[in-house]
Design an enzyme around this catalytic site. Structure first.
Site, mmCIF file in Angstrom:
data_model
loop_
_atom_site.group_PDB
_atom_site.id
_atom_site.type_symbol
_atom_site.label_atom_id
_atom_site.label_comp_id
_atom_site.label_asym_id
_atom_site.label_seq_id
_atom_site.Cartn_x
_atom_site.Cartn_y
_atom_site.Cartn_z
ATOM 1 N N LYS A 114 -32.774 -15.851 -4.171
ATOM 2 C CA LYS A 114 -33.973 -15.838 -3.605
ATOM 3 C C LYS A 114 -34.455 -14.358 -2.399
ATOM 4 O O LYS A 114 -35.056 -13.481 -3.399
ATOM 5 C CB LYS A 114 -34.488 -16.821 -3.887
ATOM 6 C CG LYS A 114 -35.191 -17.473 -4.201
ATOM 7 C CD LYS A 114 -35.611 -17.034 -5.579
ATOM 8 C CE LYS A 114 -35.897 -18.132 -6.739
ATOM 9 N NZ LYS A 114 -36.195 -17.423 -7.941
ATOM 10 N N LYS A 194 -27.791 -18.238 -16.422
ATOM 11 C CA LYS A 194 -28.649 -19.210 -17.188
ATOM 12 C C LYS A 194 -29.809 -19.030 -17.894
ATOM 13 O O LYS A 194 -30.282 -17.453 -16.909
ATOM 14 C CB LYS A 194 -28.784 -21.039 -16.002
ATOM 15 C CG LYS A 194 -29.553 -20.091 -14.799
ATOM 16 C CD LYS A 194 -30.194 -21.399 -14.626
ATOM 17 C CE LYS A 194 -30.751 -21.257 -13.426
ATOM 18 N NZ LYS A 194 -31.968 -21.751 -13.033
ATOM 19 N N LYS A 197 -37.122 -18.512 -16.575
ATOM 20 C CA LYS A 197 -38.260 -17.593 -16.677
ATOM 21 C C LYS A 197 -38.407 -16.683 -15.818
ATOM 22 O O LYS A 197 -38.454 -15.921 -16.557
ATOM 23 C CB LYS A 197 -38.979 -18.715 -15.251
ATOM 24 C CG LYS A 197 -39.531 -19.409 -16.669
ATOM 25 C CD LYS A 197 -40.784 -20.595 -15.691
ATOM 26 C CE LYS A 197 -40.125 -21.633 -15.107
ATOM 27 N NZ LYS A 197 -41.154 -22.971 -14.712
HETATM 28 P P1 TYM Z 1 -37.560 -24.943 -11.785
HETATM 29 O O1 TYM Z 1 -38.664 -24.913 -12.154
HETATM 30 O O2 TYM Z 1 -36.629 -24.022 -11.384
HETATM 31 O O3 TYM Z 1 -36.619 -25.857 -13.190
HETATM 32 C C1 TYM Z 1 -37.745 -26.959 -13.473
HETATM 33 C C2 TYM Z 1 -36.340 -27.722 -13.781
HETATM 34 O O4 TYM Z 1 -35.729 -27.385 -15.079
HETATM 35 C C3 TYM Z 1 -34.138 -27.493 -15.026
HETATM 36 N N1 TYM Z 1 -33.399 -25.957 -15.575
HETATM 37 C C4 TYM Z 1 -32.525 -26.192 -16.170
HETATM 38 N N2 TYM Z 1 -31.825 -26.856 -16.047
HETATM 39 C C5 TYM Z 1 -30.353 -25.747 -17.828
HETATM 40 N N3 TYM Z 1 -30.604 -25.206 -17.511
HETATM 41 C C6 TYM Z 1 -31.216 -24.417 -17.154
HETATM 42 N N4 TYM Z 1 -30.734 -23.189 -18.141
HETATM 43 C C7 TYM Z 1 -32.234 -24.657 -16.467
HETATM 44 N N5 TYM Z 1 -33.817 -23.584 -15.978
HETATM 45 C C8 TYM Z 1 -33.514 -24.630 -15.020
HETATM 46 C C9 TYM Z 1 -34.000 -27.481 -13.298
HETATM 47 O O5 TYM Z 1 -32.384 -27.541 -12.952
HETATM 48 C C10 TYM Z 1 -35.055 -28.205 -12.597
HETATM 49 O O6 TYM Z 1 -34.846 -29.053 -13.286
HETATM 50 N N6 TYM Z 1 -36.616 -27.020 -7.216
HETATM 51 C C11 TYM Z 1 -36.744 -27.506 -8.284
HETATM 52 C C12 TYM Z 1 -38.108 -28.432 -8.356
HETATM 53 C C13 TYM Z 1 -38.793 -29.593 -7.461
HETATM 54 C C14 TYM Z 1 -38.310 -30.882 -7.953
HETATM 55 C C15 TYM Z 1 -38.604 -31.079 -6.966
HETATM 56 C C16 TYM Z 1 -37.164 -30.798 -8.677
HETATM 57 C C17 TYM Z 1 -39.448 -29.269 -6.551
HETATM 58 N N7 TYM Z 1 -39.648 -30.649 -6.041
HETATM 59 C C18 TYM Z 1 -38.767 -32.560 -6.411
HETATM 60 C C19 TYM Z 1 -37.276 -32.780 -8.150
HETATM 61 C C20 TYM Z 1 -37.473 -33.029 -7.672
HETATM 62 C C21 TYM Z 1 -36.288 -26.189 -9.784
HETATM 63 O O7 TYM Z 1 -35.948 -25.259 -9.024
HETATM 64 O O8 TYM Z 1 -37.251 -26.446 -10.600
#
Ligand code: TYM
Length: 327
Positions: A114, A194, A197
């Site tokens: 980031k 991967k 977004k």
């Molecule tokens: P975020 O918004 O980046 O992603 C949300 C979820 O989607 C999964 N993900 C993927 N899984 C497989 N292949 C991919 N290409 C892919 N892209 C995204 C992410 O692994 C995630 O599960 N830090 C978290 C948000 C968060 C959170 C939490 C999660 C904040 N607090 C507490 C669990 C518990 C995140 O970056 O989500």
């Protein structure tokens, strides 16, 4: 006592196939398992860790909640809420930050990525991202976290902070484990890394219509379609992985056999894949249309979710304050 489950998705836009296969599918599985009490949130506070638009955030936190509902998260079975509605997350994050070292946070790959992406926004909030995520989980004493494999370093931080806090303050936080799905790593359509977004051309949105889907899948890079061995990484491996995740491993094997014999026709593979993705998204899209027609229902879910989540979080904080010498 049921085991608790907590997960979240940032409010950075509509959900994509990676979010669905890597996280939401696991959330649904645990929601329907009587052994677990499930809490799922829109991680709107985490959206503030990188540059964002206020108007878009206002809209996206609701859109992500609607996506959860359309995907089958059922407020009768799970507590569905907006992270910012439960300010205890922030309070616990502050307490946890007192045992988190700057060096450890700076070394996380997600932090480094980031900072590279937004060199002008190397902020305290960004550095604190994993601490807030640990607080999200620990404030509910959750033991299981359905997330993609990219989140494993963050879970490691959550476990370390739980351990350290328990040792120092005699709290009783469990060390949370990841709940993995077959889609724990959904590759990018663009052939590298991967599905994400923040990378245009890499993702398929759950709300894409068939025409958009075809366009996106067709633009995925490929090769000549024939060779002595099937590539193990890169664009073709990614395409075949998507085939496996959406159409099943048998279909993938058929294509791989063709690749090393007669050769494959990517035009046909992609057209079929786009169709299969569309079919798998159809129930989601139909349900989504019903939900947005009833904004009052969405408001009610948000209000009820906040009340239920706050109740659990407040009890944790009362105990933590006491143990820290603040109560
Ligand atoms: P975020 O918004 O980046 O992603 C949300 C979820 O989607 C999964 N993900 C993927 N899984 C497989 N292949 C991919 N290409 C892919 N892209 C995204 C992410 O692994 C995630 O599960 N830090 C978290 C948000 C968060 C959170 C939490 C999660 C904040 N607090 C507490 C669990 C518990 C995140 O970056 O989500």
């Amino acid at each position: 006592m049921k085991k608790r489950v907590l997960s979240g998705i940032r409010a950075t836009g509509r959900l994509h196939l990676g979010n669905y296969l890597g996280a939401v599918k696991g959330m649904l599985e645990l929601q329907d398992d009587q052994e677990y009490e499930t809490l799922y949130m829109v991680a709107d506070l985490h959206t503030l860790t990188t540059p964002y638009s206020v108007e878009e955030l206002r809209q996206n936190r609701r859109e992500v909640l609607i996506d959860y509902l359309a995907a089958g998260i059922d407020p009768e079975k799970s507590v569905l809420f907006l992270q910012a509605d439960v300010c205890e997350h922030l309070e616990l994050a502050y307490y946890l930050s007192s045992v988190a070292t700057i060096a450890r946070m700076q070394h996380l790959p997600t932090f480094k990525d980031k900072v590279k992406q937004y060199p002008e926004h190397n902020t305290m909030a960004l550095l604190n991202y994993p601490v807030l995520m640990a607080a999200d989980i620990l404030v509910y004493q959750a033991e299981l976290v359905p997330v993609g494999i990219d989140q494993e370093p963050h879970l490691e931080v959550a476990r370390q902070l739980a351990r350290k806090f328990n040792q120092m303050y005699d709290t009783n936080f469990p060390e949370p484990q990841r709940f993995a799905t077959k889609g724990e790593y959904v590759p990018s359509l663009s052939g590298e890394g991967k599905m994400s977004k923040s990378v245009p051309g890499s993702y398929i949105s759950l709300t894409d219509d068939l025409q958009t889907l075809r366009k996106r899948v067709m633009s995925a890079p490929t090769d000549s379609g024939q060779g002595a061995a099937v590539p193990q990484d890169g664009p073709v491996a990614n395409l075949f992985k998507l085939v496996e995740l959406v159409q099943g491993v048998e279909r993938r094997r058929e294509y791989e056999a063709q690749y090393t014999s007669t050769g494959v026709r990517y035009g046909d593979i992609k057209a079929e894949l786009a169709e299969a993705i569309f079919e798998s998204l159809r129930p989601f899209q139909e349900k989504r249309a019903e939900i947005i027609a009833d904004p009052g229902y969405v408001d009610q879910v948000i209000t009820d979710g906040a009340v239920k989540a706050r109740k659990i979080a407040a009890a944790t904080l009362a105990d933590v304050r006491q143990k820290l010498g603040l109560g």
